[in-house]
Design a protein around this motif. Sequence first.
Motif, PDB file in Angstrom:
ATOM      1  N   VAL A   8     -81.170  33.751  21.992  1.00  0.00           N
ATOM      2  CA  VAL A   8     -81.350  34.407  20.893  1.00  0.00           C
ATOM      3  C   VAL A   8     -82.606  33.730  20.077  1.00  0.00           C
ATOM      4  N   ALA A  11     -76.614  36.273  25.422  1.00  0.00           N
ATOM      5  CA  ALA A  11     -76.204  36.888  24.108  1.00  0.00           C
ATOM      6  C   ALA A  11     -75.767  38.191  24.328  1.00  0.00           C
ATOM      7  N   VAL A  12     -74.981  38.663  23.362  1.00  0.00           N
ATOM      8  CA  VAL A  12     -74.574  40.015  23.659  1.00  0.00           C
ATOM      9  C   VAL A  12     -75.615  40.859  23.102  1.00  0.00           C
ATOM     10  N   GLY A  13     -76.194  40.387  21.820  1.00  0.00           N
ATOM     11  CA  GLY A  13     -77.368  41.206  21.039  1.00  0.00           C
ATOM     12  C   GLY A  13     -78.450  40.971  21.785  1.00  0.00           C
ATOM     13  N   LEU A  22     -67.590  37.238  25.353  1.00  0.00           N
ATOM     14  CA  LEU A  22     -67.681  36.584  24.012  1.00  0.00           C
ATOM     15  C   LEU A  22     -66.818  37.313  22.814  1.00  0.00           C
ATOM     16  N   ARG A  40     -75.559  39.418  12.644  1.00  0.00           N
ATOM     17  CA  ARG A  40     -77.139  39.259  12.550  1.00  0.00           C
ATOM     18  C   ARG A  40     -77.490  38.926  11.158  1.00  0.00           C
ATOM     19  N   HIS A  94     -74.199  29.574  13.699  1.00  0.00           N
ATOM     20  CA  HIS A  94     -74.183  30.522  14.589  1.00  0.00           C
ATOM     21  C   HIS A  94     -73.185  30.080  15.631  1.00  0.00           C
TER      22      HIS A  94
HETATM   23  C1  GLV Z   1     -74.948  35.556  19.749  1.00  0.00           C
HETATM   24  O1  GLV Z   1     -75.237  36.129  18.611  1.00  0.00           O
HETATM   25  C2  GLV Z   1     -74.888  36.849  20.737  1.00  0.00           C
HETATM   26  O2  GLV Z   1     -75.630  37.799  20.327  1.00  0.00           O
HETATM   27  O3  GLV Z   1     -74.169  36.933  21.690  1.00  0.00           O
END
Ligand code: GLV
Length: 304
Positions: free
Chosen positions: A52, A74-76, A99, A222, A270
């Motif tokens: 990220v 990341a998942v984002g 996660l 975020r 974070h």
């Molecule tokens: C962390 O912020 C994610 O998007 O995994």
Amino acid sequence: MSKVFVTRVIPGDALAKLRAAHDVEVWDGALPPDPAALRAGVADADGLLCLVTDRIDRALLEAAPNLRAIANYAVGSDNIDLDVARERGVAVGITPDVLTEATADLAFALLLAAARRLPEAAGAVRSGAWRTWEPAGWLGADVHGATLGIVGFGRIGRAVARRATGFEMTVLATRQTPLNELLERSDFVSLHCPLTPQTHHLIDGDALALMRPTAILVNTARGGIVDQVALAQALREGTIAGAALDVTDPEPLAADDPLLGAPNLLVLPHIGSATRTARARMTEIAVANLLAALDGQPMPYPAG
Ligand code: GLV
């Protein structure tokens, strides 16, 4: 054998699988590569495993003519320009699911910590300010039976809702409840939507003004979803009672950022997915995404 650039040392053993199949270069700095180092790293790379903290924009993608696959750790995926990647035929993958529970746990930890003023109370013990059992000391908010508003009812939002049922909370979610009504009715508001142009500063001064003066805002999504100037003002003026943030914009905040001077604010670095298991499984997924795409197969966990 393809060339893969990995932008940080990441936990778990799955990177060995990538090394067995490809020529892997890992950036081993304590900080992420700066833009020039990132550009140099991708210049002849076919695959990229990034974080990220790495901004993958048009300029970067144009500096990577061979790039075919990006696995975001990341998942984002808001750090990546998905439109440009698509335009250039670069597959992009993320690390969902593994996660979800860790991040939901952290959202709940933040909620509880802010409600019961844990940082302040623990600080009083360490500083020696705590002298005796205080009948009116460190009074906080009830979590049990309170109303929790969940903004973004995807995997993580739903996992937070499951935890809330154990606390016999009333759960409102943006899927069924309009945002304004959710903000007005909630004792706690927890953010779980992705950062997109539509959600940028979704929680602005007007949104904060709708919240209860006793309400607490939790953000594990975020930083850019919240207008931090408005949040600092809302905390100073008592528009809301507190905020607990795992994410900010930028990360980290500058030491003199006005938000850090606001009262009733808890900020973490974070760490939503920072459990040993989640991070190791994120490595497995990111590697699986890269291996598939470099082999000409669809990624098992594509972005978007
Ligand atoms: C962390 O912020 C994610 O998007 O995994």
